[in-house]
Write a protein that holds these residues in place. Sequence first.
Motif, PDB file in Angstrom:
ATOM      1  N   GLU A   1     -19.916   4.133  21.773  1.00  0.00           N
ATOM      2  CA  GLU A   1     -20.917   4.500  22.787  1.00  0.00           C
ATOM      3  C   GLU A   1     -20.243   4.883  24.088  1.00  0.00           C
ATOM      4  OE1 GLU A   1     -24.964   2.758  23.322  1.00  0.00           O
ATOM      5  OE2 GLU A   1     -24.045   1.089  22.292  1.00  0.00           O
ATOM      6  N   GLN A   2     -20.883   5.799  24.817  1.00  0.00           N
ATOM      7  CA  GLN A   2     -20.323   6.181  26.100  1.00  0.00           C
ATOM      8  C   GLN A   2     -20.483   5.055  27.118  1.00  0.00           C
ATOM      9  OE1 GLN A   2     -22.396   9.636  27.466  1.00  0.00           O
ATOM     10  NE2 GLN A   2     -24.384   8.705  27.296  1.00  0.00           N
ATOM     11  N   GLU A   3     -19.672   5.147  28.168  1.00  0.00           N
ATOM     12  CA  GLU A   3     -19.733   4.168  29.253  1.00  0.00           C
ATOM     13  C   GLU A   3     -21.140   4.141  29.838  1.00  0.00           C
ATOM     14  OE1 GLU A   3     -17.361   2.250  30.921  1.00  0.00           O
ATOM     15  OE2 GLU A   3     -15.986   2.647  29.259  1.00  0.00           O
ATOM     16  N   ARG A   4     -21.538   2.988  30.326  1.00  0.00           N
ATOM     17  CA  ARG A   4     -22.824   2.916  31.050  1.00  0.00           C
ATOM     18  C   ARG A   4     -22.574   3.169  32.531  1.00  0.00           C
ATOM     19  NH1 ARG A   4     -25.283  -2.154  27.773  1.00  0.00           N
ATOM     20  NH2 ARG A   4     -25.841  -0.974  25.920  1.00  0.00           N
TER      21      ARG A   4
ATOM     22  N   ALA B   1     -26.028   7.410  32.478  1.00  0.00           N
ATOM     23  CA  ALA B   1     -26.578   7.409  31.114  1.00  0.00           C
ATOM     24  C   ALA B   1     -28.073   7.114  31.111  1.00  0.00           C
ATOM     25  CB  ALA B   1     -25.836   6.409  30.258  1.00  0.00           C
ATOM     26  N   ASN B   2     -28.517   6.175  31.885  1.00  0.00           N
ATOM     27  CA  ASN B   2     -29.948   5.875  31.899  1.00  0.00           C
ATOM     28  C   ASN B   2     -30.372   5.439  33.292  1.00  0.00           C
ATOM     29  OD1 ASN B   2     -32.558   5.463  31.273  1.00  0.00           O
ATOM     30  ND2 ASN B   2     -32.195   3.972  29.648  1.00  0.00           N
TER      31      ASN B   2
ATOM     32  N   ARG C   1     -33.101   5.585  34.987  1.00  0.00           N
ATOM     33  CA  ARG C   1     -34.367   4.888  35.271  1.00  0.00           C
ATOM     34  C   ARG C   1     -34.354   3.439  34.818  1.00  0.00           C
ATOM     35  NH1 ARG C   1     -38.180  10.135  34.179  1.00  0.00           N
ATOM     36  NH2 ARG C   1     -37.873  11.028  36.233  1.00  0.00           N
ATOM     37  N   GLU C   2     -33.265   3.011  34.214  1.00  0.00           N
ATOM     38  CA  GLU C   2     -33.169   1.585  33.896  1.00  0.00           C
ATOM     39  C   GLU C   2     -32.035   0.949  34.691  1.00  0.00           C
ATOM     40  OE1 GLU C   2     -33.131   0.838  29.712  1.00  0.00           O
ATOM     41  OE2 GLU C   2     -35.084   1.776  29.440  1.00  0.00           O
ATOM     42  N   SER C   3     -31.573   1.640  35.720  1.00  0.00           N
ATOM     43  CA  SER C   3     -30.451   1.133  36.502  1.00  0.00           C
ATOM     44  C   SER C   3     -30.915   0.864  37.927  1.00  0.00           C
ATOM     45  CB  SER C   3     -29.313   2.150  36.519  1.00  0.00           C
ATOM     46  OG  SER C   3     -29.044   2.611  35.234  1.00  0.00           O
TER      47      SER C   3
ATOM     48  N   HIS D   1     -34.165  11.209  33.878  1.00  0.00           N
ATOM     49  CA  HIS D   1     -33.673   9.973  33.270  1.00  0.00           C
ATOM     50  C   HIS D   1     -32.159   9.855  33.359  1.00  0.00           C
ATOM     51  CE1 HIS D   1     -31.980  11.797  29.659  1.00  0.00           C
ATOM     52  NE2 HIS D   1     -32.983  12.627  29.711  1.00  0.00           N
TER      53      HIS D   1
ATOM     54  N   ARG E   1     -23.262  -3.153  24.424  1.00  0.00           N
ATOM     55  CA  ARG E   1     -22.857  -1.777  24.097  1.00  0.00           C
ATOM     56  C   ARG E   1     -21.842  -1.825  22.955  1.00  0.00           C
ATOM     57  NH1 ARG E   1     -19.006   2.343  26.247  1.00  0.00           N
ATOM     58  NH2 ARG E   1     -17.887   0.708  27.344  1.00  0.00           N
ATOM     59  N   VAL E   2     -22.018  -0.932  21.986  1.00  0.00           N
ATOM     60  CA  VAL E   2     -21.077  -0.896  20.855  1.00  0.00           C
ATOM     61  C   VAL E   2     -19.766  -0.271  21.326  1.00  0.00           C
ATOM     62  CG1 VAL E   2     -20.654  -0.051  18.514  1.00  0.00           C
ATOM     63  CG2 VAL E   2     -22.973  -0.642  19.213  1.00  0.00           C
TER      64      VAL E   2
ATOM     65  N   HIS F   1     -36.647   9.435  26.225  1.00  0.00           N
ATOM     66  CA  HIS F   1     -36.636   8.899  27.591  1.00  0.00           C
ATOM     67  C   HIS F   1     -37.985   9.086  28.265  1.00  0.00           C
ATOM     68  CE1 HIS F   1     -32.572   7.513  28.264  1.00  0.00           C
ATOM     69  NE2 HIS F   1     -32.072   8.595  27.726  1.00  0.00           N
TER      70      HIS F   1
ATOM     71  N   GLU G   1     -27.937   9.815  21.487  1.00  0.00           N
ATOM     72  CA  GLU G   1     -26.741  10.082  22.300  1.00  0.00           C
ATOM     73  C   GLU G   1     -25.457   9.810  21.511  1.00  0.00           C
ATOM     74  OE1 GLU G   1     -29.257   9.395  26.355  1.00  0.00           O
ATOM     75  OE2 GLU G   1     -27.975   7.768  25.661  1.00  0.00           O
ATOM     76  N   ILE G   2     -25.455   8.752  20.696  1.00  0.00           N
ATOM     77  CA  ILE G   2     -24.263   8.469  19.868  1.00  0.00           C
ATOM     78  C   ILE G   2     -24.078   9.585  18.842  1.00  0.00           C
ATOM     79  CG2 ILE G   2     -23.272   6.900  18.136  1.00  0.00           C
ATOM     80  CD1 ILE G   2     -24.722   4.607  19.619  1.00  0.00           C
TER      81      ILE G   2
ATOM     82  N   LEU H   1     -22.691  12.564  20.575  1.00  0.00           N
ATOM     83  CA  LEU H   1     -21.290  12.351  20.957  1.00  0.00           C
ATOM     84  C   LEU H   1     -20.357  12.598  19.771  1.00  0.00           C
ATOM     85  CD1 LEU H   1     -20.065  11.329  23.646  1.00  0.00           C
ATOM     86  CD2 LEU H   1     -20.131   9.020  22.709  1.00  0.00           C
ATOM     87  N   HIS H   2     -20.802  12.224  18.573  1.00  0.00           N
ATOM     88  CA  HIS H   2     -19.934  12.309  17.398  1.00  0.00           C
ATOM     89  C   HIS H   2     -20.379  13.398  16.414  1.00  0.00           C
ATOM     90  CE1 HIS H   2     -17.963   8.682  18.773  1.00  0.00           C
ATOM     91  NE2 HIS H   2     -19.159   8.208  19.035  1.00  0.00           N
TER      92      HIS H   2
ATOM     93  N   ASN I   1     -36.376  -0.836  39.519  1.00  0.00           N
ATOM     94  CA  ASN I   1     -36.010   0.558  39.217  1.00  0.00           C
ATOM     95  C   ASN I   1     -36.961   1.500  39.948  1.00  0.00           C
ATOM     96  OD1 ASN I   1     -34.158  -0.344  37.267  1.00  0.00           O
ATOM     97  ND2 ASN I   1     -35.816  -0.541  35.801  1.00  0.00           N
ATOM     98  N   LEU I   2     -36.436   2.602  40.436  1.00  0.00           N
ATOM     99  CA  LEU I   2     -37.266   3.569  41.160  1.00  0.00           C
ATOM    100  C   LEU I   2     -37.333   4.884  40.399  1.00  0.00           C
ATOM    101  CD1 LEU I   2     -35.820   3.039  44.756  1.00  0.00           C
ATOM    102  CD2 LEU I   2     -37.660   1.796  43.631  1.00  0.00           C
ATOM    103  N   TYR I   3     -38.497   5.515  40.425  1.00  0.00           N
ATOM    104  CA  TYR I   3     -38.675   6.826  39.805  1.00  0.00           C
ATOM    105  C   TYR I   3     -39.218   7.777  40.870  1.00  0.00           C
ATOM    106  CZ  TYR I   3     -39.994   3.944  35.658  1.00  0.00           C
ATOM    107  OH  TYR I   3     -40.085   3.023  34.661  1.00  0.00           O
TER     108      TYR I   3
END
Lengths: 168, 456
Positions: A16-19, A108-109, A111-113, A138, B119-120, B217, B229-230, B233-234, B306-308
Amino acid sequence: MYEHVPQPRGRRFFIEQERGVTDVRVEVGLAHVRVRTGSGEEALQRHLQVLDAIAERGVSISLVKLHEEWLTFAVKQSDVPTVSQCLDTLGMEYKIVPNLALVITVSANMRESAGVMAQIAESLWEAGAHIIETGDSHNTVQCFVPEERAFAAAQALRRRFRLGEVAP
Amino acid sequence: MKILVMKFGGTSVDSPEHREIAARKVIRAKEDGFAPVVVVSAIGRRGAPYATDTLIEFLRGIDPSVPPNPRELDLMMACGEIISTVVMAHTLKTMGYDAVALTGGQAGIITDNEYGNARVLQIHPQAIRHYLESGKIVVVAGFQGVAEDKLGFHPDITTLGRGGSDTTASALGAALNAVAVEIYTDVNGVKTADPDIIPDAKTLPVISYEEVAEIAHQGAKVLHPRAAEIAMLHNIPLWVKCTFTDEPGTLVTSAEGAEGVDLPEVTGVTHITGKIVYLVFHIGEVPEKPEIELQLYRLMAQADVNLYLNSYSQDTLSFAVPRERWGTVQKLLDGLVMPAGNPVRRLVIFRVGDKPSREYQLQKQMIDALGNTIPVQEIPVDVLENCTMVSLIAAKLSRRPGVMALFLRTLYEAGIQVLQTADSEMSLSCLVNESDVERAVRVLHEQFVVNRAYAR
């Protein structure tokens, strides 16, 4: 059904990519347009009148926001003469702020940060880059700032989020 | 060896009949020459005896005033998938196929140590490969892994957070260089809108990784964005299919990988199911405005909110907060007194909503008692409760001249009040009252997906 394409794999394999924030980008050569559209039913008609007229001239817009009495959006600096002429023809009251840049923070995300916006605002404040407008999705926060402060703002953000330096 | 990862969600394994249907799909893949790696979620949803939520409630029920330790909570939550894994492996065995059940850790899934949302990092797939090479069907518990071992102890079990089993499937697909990852669910692919609102919403035959991540999202529940996303990426082809039919489903791939197939100009219309609260701060055109804005952002960050939909004007700042955090935000803001300027040039006091609250009045009396020593400015905060976002996902269209005008016209002509808009390379979104959401989805779907009015 499925084709198999063999690929070598090592024993350790990062998945997985970095957060968190992964990049900061800058887009220059933009302008911010504010058009007085009034309020109520009349405002709705004026929103459409303005957006239709600009679309007819083939101008692409972004960062569209509805404010009390105002419609605002971003255009390329090179489209400013067309937009001005268009708004003059419509008899609209408007203001265009030229020479702006978008400083785009990628995460990466987003709206959850919680707290990312505070860190962005602090970095821009330290870099003397006054925020004129923001947009968010997002995975990005886009801050519209004066072009002359955009690279300082990007450097401040890269320092804050421990990313590499950005070339001006 | 052509490895195929097949993931079955909770509703696909919640009864013996459903498990048999899922198992038959696995057997068919095996008979077709694939080496199946099956990923399963916990059995059923809230209320089912081994569902994740049931297990959490059981633990919390011991004493609701004492929150469980995150490490122990992960250990508890991981049990649901482990039970499901053993049940599925045994189901396959009863149908005449040799299968082995593995926990996330036994499958070699290594994560960071963020309990509840790990996170994996890596996958050591040797055990899975060993069992596949010996002809077994491998069944892996979704949603879990083990933390990197830093102290030499046996590593802790971690869980991957929301959409964790989708994430497991994609991650295994990447690590095993699978020919594809198939996500089985109770709908027959990625739809152009929520079928509860648009019953005849179309199933998309193909969609790009970016588009599926965007719709996920923006509220669609068909696939978790981390899994997309994974896979992106791959570069692993991902399919969304229905457990209960043999329809082809939706292929999720790179735009280049969809050769010969045109990706749609409009992917669909999505909406967020949770409510949000939109706040407009009337700060005024004062020199301290940027500083007040910064203080507000810091305050929200400290409260972990969180703010939107952040937006500025000359005299206002606006943003939205999740509905479930509104109580906290309201308590923080109403009657809040903040110094502005350095040195302090004024005090500002926030008044939330139309009617002054008791908290506001008490604070106001106190700062009024300071007399005329320092100016006091009131900042009214407009509150728009029960809003939500509706989005048009249209990567090829969102920046095309005229599309924003059509988007707004469609909503205005339906009498829907648009409170704010947001746009990106991938989508156009609007904030509307919750009571208008279904109508907004319907009219946008009709205009952009059914009528393709933008093409005229």
